[in-house]
Design a protein around this motif. Structure first.
Motif, PDB file in Angstrom:
ATOM      1  N   ALA A 211     -23.304  -1.154   4.607  1.00  0.00           N
ATOM      2  CA  ALA A 211     -23.088  -0.233   3.597  1.00  0.00           C
ATOM      3  C   ALA A 211     -23.006   1.148   4.215  1.00  0.00           C
ATOM      4  O   ALA A 211     -23.726   1.253   5.496  1.00  0.00           O
ATOM      5  N   TYR A 212     -22.394   2.150   3.804  1.00  0.00           N
ATOM      6  CA  TYR A 212     -22.172   3.255   4.261  1.00  0.00           C
ATOM      7  C   TYR A 212     -22.406   4.587   3.328  1.00  0.00           C
ATOM      8  O   TYR A 212     -22.263   4.577   2.241  1.00  0.00           O
ATOM      9  N   GLY A 213     -22.876   5.619   3.962  1.00  0.00           N
ATOM     10  CA  GLY A 213     -23.111   6.958   3.009  1.00  0.00           C
ATOM     11  C   GLY A 213     -24.398   7.162   2.298  1.00  0.00           C
ATOM     12  O   GLY A 213     -25.024   6.333   2.306  1.00  0.00           O
ATOM     13  N   CYS A 214     -23.992   8.248   1.395  1.00  0.00           N
ATOM     14  CA  CYS A 214     -25.188   8.546   0.385  1.00  0.00           C
ATOM     15  C   CYS A 214     -25.616   7.476  -0.194  1.00  0.00           C
ATOM     16  O   CYS A 214     -26.945   7.283  -0.367  1.00  0.00           O
ATOM     17  N   GLY A 215     -24.838   6.923  -0.831  1.00  0.00           N
ATOM     18  CA  GLY A 215     -25.022   5.791  -1.758  1.00  0.00           C
ATOM     19  C   GLY A 215     -25.036   4.335  -1.447  1.00  0.00           C
ATOM     20  O   GLY A 215     -25.148   3.502  -1.812  1.00  0.00           O
ATOM     21  N   GLN A 216     -24.946   4.194   0.134  1.00  0.00           N
ATOM     22  CA  GLN A 216     -24.783   3.165   0.805  1.00  0.00           C
ATOM     23  C   GLN A 216     -23.926   2.002   0.117  1.00  0.00           C
ATOM     24  O   GLN A 216     -24.422   0.900  -0.412  1.00  0.00           O
ATOM     25  N   MET A 217     -22.716   2.564   0.182  1.00  0.00           N
ATOM     26  CA  MET A 217     -21.559   1.759  -0.647  1.00  0.00           C
ATOM     27  C   MET A 217     -20.875   0.827   0.372  1.00  0.00           C
ATOM     28  O   MET A 217     -20.698   1.180   1.489  1.00  0.00           O
ATOM     29  N   LEU A 218     -20.686  -0.388  -0.285  1.00  0.00           N
ATOM     30  CA  LEU A 218     -20.000  -1.282   0.811  1.00  0.00           C
ATOM     31  C   LEU A 218     -18.431  -1.069   0.567  1.00  0.00           C
ATOM     32  O   LEU A 218     -18.122  -0.482  -0.295  1.00  0.00           O
ATOM     33  N   VAL A 219     -17.711  -1.475   1.573  1.00  0.00           N
ATOM     34  CA  VAL A 219     -16.374  -1.352   1.485  1.00  0.00           C
ATOM     35  C   VAL A 219     -15.549  -2.039   0.543  1.00  0.00           C
ATOM     36  O   VAL A 219     -14.889  -1.488  -0.160  1.00  0.00           O
ATOM     37  N   SER A 220     -16.171  -3.213   0.194  1.00  0.00           N
ATOM     38  CA  SER A 220     -15.718  -4.115  -0.848  1.00  0.00           C
ATOM     39  C   SER A 220     -15.806  -3.360  -2.470  1.00  0.00           C
ATOM     40  O   SER A 220     -15.025  -3.608  -3.066  1.00  0.00           O
ATOM     41  N   THR A 221     -17.033  -2.833  -2.351  1.00  0.00           N
ATOM     42  CA  THR A 221     -17.271  -2.294  -3.610  1.00  0.00           C
ATOM     43  C   THR A 221     -16.482  -0.997  -3.834  1.00  0.00           C
ATOM     44  O   THR A 221     -15.999  -0.764  -5.069  1.00  0.00           O
ATOM     45  N   ALA A 222     -16.353  -0.254  -2.895  1.00  0.00           N
ATOM     46  CA  ALA A 222     -15.581   1.199  -2.819  1.00  0.00           C
ATOM     47  C   ALA A 222     -14.206   0.502  -3.295  1.00  0.00           C
ATOM     48  O   ALA A 222     -13.336   1.223  -4.117  1.00  0.00           O
ATOM     49  N   LYS A 223     -13.565  -0.621  -2.744  1.00  0.00           N
ATOM     50  CA  LYS A 223     -11.947  -0.917  -3.214  1.00  0.00           C
ATOM     51  C   LYS A 223     -11.891  -1.223  -4.572  1.00  0.00           C
ATOM     52  O   LYS A 223     -11.055  -0.876  -5.450  1.00  0.00           O
ATOM     53  N   GLY A 224     -12.813  -1.778  -5.271  1.00  0.00           N
ATOM     54  CA  GLY A 224     -12.960  -2.086  -6.674  1.00  0.00           C
ATOM     55  C   GLY A 224     -13.076  -0.875  -7.450  1.00  0.00           C
ATOM     56  O   GLY A 224     -12.620  -0.927  -8.583  1.00  0.00           O
ATOM     57  N   LEU A 225     -13.616   0.183  -7.036  1.00  0.00           N
ATOM     58  CA  LEU A 225     -13.931   1.488  -7.776  1.00  0.00           C
ATOM     59  C   LEU A 225     -12.607   2.256  -7.399  1.00  0.00           C
ATOM     60  O   LEU A 225     -12.478   3.357  -8.452  1.00  0.00           O
ATOM     61  N   ASP A 226     -12.022   2.343  -6.462  1.00  0.00           N
ATOM     62  CA  ASP A 226     -10.964   3.276  -6.180  1.00  0.00           C
ATOM     63  C   ASP A 226      -9.674   2.769  -5.998  1.00  0.00           C
ATOM     64  O   ASP A 226      -9.492   2.234  -4.725  1.00  0.00           O
ATOM     65  N   PRO A 227      -8.614   2.588  -6.755  1.00  0.00           N
ATOM     66  CA  PRO A 227      -7.462   2.076  -6.430  1.00  0.00           C
ATOM     67  C   PRO A 227      -6.622   2.725  -5.353  1.00  0.00           C
ATOM     68  O   PRO A 227      -5.733   1.953  -5.031  1.00  0.00           O
ATOM     69  N   SER A 228      -7.163   3.941  -5.250  1.00  0.00           N
ATOM     70  CA  SER A 228      -6.331   4.661  -4.169  1.00  0.00           C
ATOM     71  C   SER A 228      -6.588   4.273  -2.934  1.00  0.00           C
ATOM     72  O   SER A 228      -5.901   4.552  -1.695  1.00  0.00           O
ATOM     73  N   LEU A 229      -7.520   3.377  -2.616  1.00  0.00           N
ATOM     74  CA  LEU A 229      -8.194   2.824  -1.257  1.00  0.00           C
ATOM     75  C   LEU A 229      -7.081   1.542  -0.828  1.00  0.00           C
ATOM     76  O   LEU A 229      -7.076   1.209   0.130  1.00  0.00           O
ATOM     77  N   ALA A 230      -6.190   0.979  -1.660  1.00  0.00           N
ATOM     78  CA  ALA A 230      -5.235   0.004  -1.310  1.00  0.00           C
ATOM     79  C   ALA A 230      -4.284   0.344  -0.397  1.00  0.00           C
ATOM     80  O   ALA A 230      -3.692   1.518  -0.337  1.00  0.00           O
ATOM     81  N   GLY A 231      -4.248  -0.635   0.449  1.00  0.00           N
ATOM     82  CA  GLY A 231      -3.296  -0.085   1.898  1.00  0.00           C
ATOM     83  C   GLY A 231      -4.040   0.107   2.930  1.00  0.00           C
ATOM     84  O   GLY A 231      -3.554   0.245   4.026  1.00  0.00           O
ATOM     85  N   LYS A 232      -5.413   0.647   2.771  1.00  0.00           N
ATOM     86  CA  LYS A 232      -5.962   1.411   3.938  1.00  0.00           C
ATOM     87  C   LYS A 232      -6.821   0.223   4.500  1.00  0.00           C
ATOM     88  O   LYS A 232      -7.506  -0.664   3.936  1.00  0.00           O
ATOM     89  N   SER A 233      -7.095   0.435   5.794  1.00  0.00           N
ATOM     90  CA  SER A 233      -8.037  -0.713   6.546  1.00  0.00           C
ATOM     91  C   SER A 233      -9.337  -0.619   6.303  1.00  0.00           C
ATOM     92  O   SER A 233      -9.845   0.661   5.518  1.00  0.00           O
ATOM     93  N   ASP A 234     -10.205  -1.424   6.363  1.00  0.00           N
ATOM     94  CA  ASP A 234     -11.687  -1.334   6.358  1.00  0.00           C
ATOM     95  C   ASP A 234     -12.306  -0.334   6.869  1.00  0.00           C
ATOM     96  O   ASP A 234     -13.442   0.281   6.495  1.00  0.00           O
ATOM     97  N   ALA A 235     -11.751  -0.119   8.112  1.00  0.00           N
ATOM     98  CA  ALA A 235     -12.152   0.809   9.116  1.00  0.00           C
ATOM     99  C   ALA A 235     -12.120   2.379   8.531  1.00  0.00           C
ATOM    100  O   ALA A 235     -12.970   3.120   8.785  1.00  0.00           O
ATOM    101  N   GLU A 236     -10.946   2.461   8.245  1.00  0.00           N
ATOM    102  CA  GLU A 236     -10.541   3.655   7.615  1.00  0.00           C
ATOM    103  C   GLU A 236     -11.545   4.015   6.187  1.00  0.00           C
ATOM    104  O   GLU A 236     -11.938   5.311   6.083  1.00  0.00           O
ATOM    105  N   ILE A 237     -11.582   3.033   5.467  1.00  0.00           N
ATOM    106  CA  ILE A 237     -12.557   3.296   4.231  1.00  0.00           C
ATOM    107  C   ILE A 237     -13.875   3.370   4.626  1.00  0.00           C
ATOM    108  O   ILE A 237     -14.523   4.352   3.941  1.00  0.00           O
TER     109      ILE A 237
END
Length: 333
Positions: A211-237
């Motif tokens: 988990a990363y950042g202020c709210g300790q967000m998982l990459v997988s959770t972030a992908k589900g919340l923000d469609p604009s992350l589609a196509g980005k690598s897990d490292a970029e997210i």
């Protein structure tokens, strides 16, 4: 007119007898209403109807019997009276037969030894979820903040040095539907618990990922919340979650707001989902009426007893402590 009076009196007796107890809940000194009481209402209504029909049947038979007796020699009147008796009796027999068929079906479906009258329904009060003590069933209070630690967290949140971060947290909360002052406090406490006010940018690795950042967000959770992350690598997210506080706060507030709505505005259930995942709020097998994370035991027959040979539910100990920590911090803001 006299027939109307008799019929009105006839209806009054069952109402007086059953009306007061049709729904024995929700009143002063009574237990809260639940679905079982709706069934009790139908059962009481059925008894009320059965009483009316029984009395009406007896009175009709008496009246028709007297009419037949007084109509000696009047073949037409006697024939009509007998036909009325036949119709009324047939209807009443059908009613009783329906009662007996239901009774037979219930006896087939349930254990006859513990079975009583089929419409004798007893509602059992269900246990309600409560905020848990700060010490778990095993006596281990690991990960639970002490009073002094809670005060330290509150002081950090309220300090002038944190004004910029707190303003960003509040702005993210309001932008994502968390406009209630109490929920803003909860979200501030959540960020404090997750990352010490955005200071800890990378959490420990778990089976779900890191988990990363202020709210300790998982990459997988972030992908589900923000469609604009589609196509980005897990490292970029991960890099964006770790280094862009405003973005992370917005996603975290959006996620918590969704969980709050999903759980009907229940703060503790929403926090349990945030920390323990969707499975945390599945009904507990070992603690009837509670969720998995709320149950302190991992053994059946232990909840609400003095049994000391039970296995503690350590799998959700962190979630129980997490909910307590956040609500305790928020209470002091």
């Amino acid at each position: 007119m006299w027939k109307i009076y008799i019929f009105s009196i006839l209806l009054t007796f069952p109402v007086l007898s059953y009306g007061a107890g049709l729904v024995p809940c929700g009143g002063e000194g009574e237990e809260p209403c639940q679905m079982c009481h709706a069934i009790t209402f139908v059962s009481g209504l059925f008894e009320w109807l059965a009483t009316i029909l029984g009395i009406i049947y007896v009175l009709i038979i008496i009246v028709l019997g007297l009419y037949i007796t007084s109509s000696t020699g009047n073949v037409n009147a006697m024939t009509k009276s007998r036909s009325y008796i036949y119709v009324v009796t047939t209807g009443y027999i059908i009613f009783l037969a329906a009662w007996m068929l239901v009774d037979l079906g219930m006896r087939i479906l349930v254990d006859e030894k513990t079975y009583g009258v089929w419409n004798d329904i007893q509602c059992v009060a269900q246990p309600t979820a409560q905020r848990y003590a700060r010490v778990t069933a095993s006596g281990d209070n690991n990960n639970v903040l002490s009073n002094s630690e809670i005060n330290d967290r509150v002081n950090v949140i309220n300090s002038p040095d944190s004004a910029g971060t707190e303003a960003a947290i509040e702005a993210a909360a309001k932008a994502n539907g968390l406009t209630d002052p109490e929920q803003i406090k909860i979200f501030k406490a959540l960020i404090s618990q997750e990352s010490s006010n955005c200071k800890n940018k990378t959490g420990p690795s778990t089976s779900f990922g890191t988990a990363y950042g202020c709210g300790q967000m998982l990459v997988s959770t972030a992908k589900g919340l923000d469609p604009s992350l589609a196509g980005k690598s897990d490292a970029e997210i991960a890099d964006k979650l770790r280094n862009d506080d405003n973005y992370n706060l917005a996603l975290s507030a959006k996620y918590y707001s969704q969980l709050l709505a999903k759980n009907g505005g229940n703060t503790e259930l929403a926090l349990a989902n945030y920390n323990g995942g969707n499975a945390a709020n599945i009904g507990s097998r070992d603690c009837p009426g509670l969720k998995r994370w709320q149950c302190e035991w991992d053994s059946p027959g232990c909840y609400g007893t003095s049994n000391t040979s039970c296995t503690p539910n350590t799998g959700y100990k962190e979630t129980r402590n997490y909910v307590d920590n956040i609500t305790n911090i928020a209470d002091r803001l």
